[in-house]
Design an enzyme around this catalytic site. Structure first.
Site, mmCIF file in Angstrom:
data_model
loop_
_atom_site.group_PDB
_atom_site.id
_atom_site.type_symbol
_atom_site.label_atom_id
_atom_site.label_comp_id
_atom_site.label_asym_id
_atom_site.label_seq_id
_atom_site.Cartn_x
_atom_site.Cartn_y
_atom_site.Cartn_z
ATOM 1 N N ASN A 6 -0.390 5.510 1.962
ATOM 2 C CA ASN A 6 0.610 4.396 2.149
ATOM 3 C C ASN A 6 1.534 4.689 3.386
ATOM 4 O O ASN A 6 2.532 5.432 3.276
ATOM 5 C CB ASN A 6 1.060 4.061 0.917
ATOM 6 C CG ASN A 6 1.998 2.807 0.868
ATOM 7 O OD1 ASN A 6 2.941 2.661 1.751
ATOM 8 N ND2 ASN A 6 1.974 1.874 -0.278
ATOM 9 N N HIS A 9 6.505 3.344 4.504
ATOM 10 C CA HIS A 9 7.821 3.794 4.749
ATOM 11 C C HIS A 9 8.060 4.082 6.227
ATOM 12 O O HIS A 9 8.991 4.616 6.905
ATOM 13 C CB HIS A 9 8.201 4.714 3.733
ATOM 14 C CG HIS A 9 8.533 4.188 2.448
ATOM 15 N ND1 HIS A 9 9.313 3.007 2.217
ATOM 16 C CD2 HIS A 9 7.957 4.589 1.440
ATOM 17 C CE1 HIS A 9 9.173 2.859 1.056
ATOM 18 N NE2 HIS A 9 8.364 3.466 0.298
ATOM 19 N N HIS A 42 1.613 -2.372 2.139
ATOM 20 C CA HIS A 42 1.977 -3.502 1.322
ATOM 21 C C HIS A 42 2.621 -4.500 2.129
ATOM 22 O O HIS A 42 3.838 -4.109 2.726
ATOM 23 C CB HIS A 42 3.031 -2.995 0.301
ATOM 24 C CG HIS A 42 3.563 -3.905 -0.884
ATOM 25 N ND1 HIS A 42 4.100 -3.738 -1.880
ATOM 26 C CD2 HIS A 42 3.115 -5.136 -0.887
ATOM 27 C CE1 HIS A 42 4.223 -4.543 -2.830
ATOM 28 N NE2 HIS A 42 3.790 -5.592 -2.062
ATOM 29 N N ARG A 44 4.971 -7.172 1.830
ATOM 30 C CA ARG A 44 5.945 -7.961 1.061
ATOM 31 C C ARG A 44 6.104 -9.196 1.297
ATOM 32 O O ARG A 44 6.395 -9.649 2.528
ATOM 33 C CB ARG A 44 7.244 -6.877 0.712
ATOM 34 C CG ARG A 44 6.865 -5.429 -0.021
ATOM 35 C CD ARG A 44 7.983 -4.994 -0.409
ATOM 36 N NE ARG A 44 8.743 -5.463 -1.401
ATOM 37 C CZ ARG A 44 8.599 -5.309 -2.757
ATOM 38 N NH1 ARG A 44 7.921 -4.133 -3.020
ATOM 39 N NH2 ARG A 44 9.132 -5.925 -3.819
ATOM 40 N N ARG A 48 10.178 -6.665 4.317
ATOM 41 C CA ARG A 48 10.903 -5.566 4.347
ATOM 42 C C ARG A 48 10.565 -4.530 5.099
ATOM 43 O O ARG A 48 11.379 -3.501 5.564
ATOM 44 C CB ARG A 48 11.825 -5.268 3.038
ATOM 45 C CG ARG A 48 10.881 -4.442 2.044
ATOM 46 C CD ARG A 48 11.325 -3.898 1.154
ATOM 47 N NE ARG A 48 11.858 -5.047 -0.030
ATOM 48 C CZ ARG A 48 11.858 -4.554 -1.237
ATOM 49 N NH1 ARG A 48 11.889 -3.531 -1.825
ATOM 50 N NH2 ARG A 48 12.204 -5.605 -2.223
ATOM 51 N N GLU A 69 -1.930 -4.355 0.112
ATOM 52 C CA GLU A 69 -1.390 -4.619 -1.298
ATOM 53 C C GLU A 69 -0.614 -6.175 -1.149
ATOM 54 O O GLU A 69 0.086 -6.007 0.057
ATOM 55 C CB GLU A 69 -0.292 -3.687 -1.675
ATOM 56 C CG GLU A 69 -0.906 -2.232 -1.905
ATOM 57 C CD GLU A 69 0.239 -1.000 -2.174
ATOM 58 O OE1 GLU A 69 -0.481 0.071 -2.661
ATOM 59 O OE2 GLU A 69 1.327 -1.112 -2.120
ATOM 60 N N THR A 100 7.666 -1.373 -6.390
ATOM 61 C CA THR A 100 6.884 -1.926 -7.170
ATOM 62 C C THR A 100 7.132 -1.717 -8.671
ATOM 63 O O THR A 100 6.632 -0.407 -9.081
ATOM 64 C CB THR A 100 5.574 -1.987 -7.043
ATOM 65 O OG1 THR A 100 5.148 -2.268 -5.605
ATOM 66 C CG2 THR A 100 4.742 -3.208 -7.611
ATOM 67 N N GLU A 150 -5.995 -0.517 -10.219
ATOM 68 C CA GLU A 150 -5.204 0.842 -10.062
ATOM 69 C C GLU A 150 -4.108 1.012 -11.088
ATOM 70 O O GLU A 150 -3.566 0.011 -11.262
ATOM 71 C CB GLU A 150 -4.605 0.538 -8.474
ATOM 72 C CG GLU A 150 -3.839 1.828 -8.208
ATOM 73 C CD GLU A 150 -3.086 1.988 -6.804
ATOM 74 O OE1 GLU A 150 -3.871 1.033 -5.872
ATOM 75 O OE2 GLU A 150 -2.104 2.419 -6.394
ATOM 76 N N HIS A 190 1.634 5.568 -7.493
ATOM 77 C CA HIS A 190 2.905 5.401 -7.268
ATOM 78 C C HIS A 190 3.753 6.637 -8.044
ATOM 79 O O HIS A 190 3.357 7.185 -9.227
ATOM 80 C CB HIS A 190 3.356 4.089 -8.534
ATOM 81 C CG HIS A 190 4.485 3.337 -7.884
ATOM 82 N ND1 HIS A 190 5.692 3.723 -8.164
ATOM 83 C CD2 HIS A 190 4.827 2.287 -7.146
ATOM 84 C CE1 HIS A 190 6.814 3.201 -7.940
ATOM 85 N NE2 HIS A 190 6.155 2.094 -7.103
HETATM 86 N N1 PXP Z 1 0.010 1.860 -5.259
HETATM 87 C C1 PXP Z 1 0.602 0.792 -5.304
HETATM 88 C C2 PXP Z 1 -0.044 -0.491 -5.792
HETATM 89 C C3 PXP Z 1 1.889 0.515 -4.687
HETATM 90 O O1 PXP Z 1 2.347 -0.589 -4.804
HETATM 91 C C4 PXP Z 1 2.556 1.748 -4.205
HETATM 92 C C5 PXP Z 1 3.982 1.463 -3.550
HETATM 93 O O2 PXP Z 1 3.842 0.449 -2.612
HETATM 94 C C6 PXP Z 1 1.872 2.831 -4.120
HETATM 95 C C7 PXP Z 1 0.691 3.177 -4.511
HETATM 96 C C8 PXP Z 1 2.548 4.079 -3.690
HETATM 97 O O3 PXP Z 1 3.688 4.448 -4.243
HETATM 98 P P1 PXP Z 1 4.688 5.630 -3.873
HETATM 99 O O4 PXP Z 1 5.142 5.139 -2.547
HETATM 100 O O5 PXP Z 1 5.486 5.927 -4.789
HETATM 101 O O6 PXP Z 1 3.526 6.913 -3.553
#
Ligand code: PXP
Length: 243
Positions: A6, A9, A42, A44, A48, A69, A100, A150, A190
């Site tokens: 992901n 960030h 994601h 959003r 952001r 996402e 989330t 998920e 997550h």
């Molecule tokens: N899976 C989903 C559906 C999410 O919304 C997120 C956060 O955007 C993640 C995984 C990844 O989470 P993390 O950034 O805490 O690894």
């Protein structure tokens, strides 16, 4: 087990200075070269971190697959149909949240989720629902016709002590088993990091992990390729230990 990286960030850091770097696209390509099996982002509602242009740029450039996402809104549905990612993961979204928090309430929104799932599936996009490890939510996911869930691992990752962590792990195991017996593909994510990923990686019915924050954080110290490599090693080491 597959690893979805992901890259949200990377965009968070870029946006902090309103500059054009670091580039989420560059991160996606680097992640793929160094073992990412898919790229997760994601979009959003408040944009952001990831912006619309990032999604198109990544979708068009990567050679693995994009897992987009998004919230359960008409605007996001239209976006997904324009972008045509391989996967869409529908997530709950609140404006004020930092990330989330909690899974999608499929039970109370069955009609709308079934309709979105049907539209996205007809467009060739595989639908995943980001849910808590809860038997009723798993069953409801099956009933709305989503092929993938998920499981939200946040409660496990944030558990205050060992007993809570164990309790959350048991819930995840049960939900993963239930879902796979129902014929659903099971992913998870997550709050996973190098210290807590092993117990989740050992759940054989989970096929894919989506990890963002910990990988991008770790890449500050060791670089993204090494952070991905370290995470994949931890996953494969855990997976190869008989359970
Ligand atoms: N899976 C989903 C559906 C999410 O919304 C997120 C956060 O955007 C993640 C995984 C990844 O989470 P993390 O950034 O805490 O690894």
């Amino acid at each position: 087990m597959l690893l979805g990286v992901n890259i949200d960030h990377v965009a968070t850091v870029r946006n902090a200075r309103g500059s054009i770097y670091p580039s989420p696209l560059e991160a996606a390509l680097l992640a793929e070269t160094h073992g990412a099996d898919l790229i997760t982002m994601h979009l959003r509602e408040d944009r952001r971190h990831i912006k619309d242009a990032d999604v198109f740029a990544v979708k068009n450039a990567i050679s693995t697959r994009l897992n987009l996402e998004m919230a359960l809104t008409e605007e996001m549905l239209e976006n997904a149909l324009r972008v045509q990612p391989a996967d869409v993961c529908i997530v709950p979204e609140k404006r004020q949240e930092i990330t989330t928090e909690g899974g999608l309430d499929v039970l109370s929104q069955q009609h709308k989720i079934a309709e979105f799932t049907q539209i996205l599936t007809a467009a060739g996009i595989r639908v995943s629902l980001f849910i808590d490890a809860d038997a009723a939510q798993v069953q409801a996911s099956r009933e709305v016709g989503a092929p993938v869930i998920e499981l939200h691992t946040g409660a496990y990752a944030d558990a205050a002590d060992q007993s809570q962590r164990h309790h959350q792990l048991m819930r995840l195991e049960e939900a993963a088993l239930q879902a796979s017996e129902l014929g659903l593909v099971v992913n998870a994510g997550h709050g996973l990091n190098i210290h807590n990923v092993a117990s989740i990686a050992r759940i054989l019915s989970i096929q894919e992990l989506n990890i963002g924050h910990a990988l991008i954080a770790q890449s500050i110290f060791m670089g993204l390729p090494a952070a991905i490599c370290q995470m994949k090693e931890a996953i494969f080491r855990a997976r190869s230990i008989p359970y």
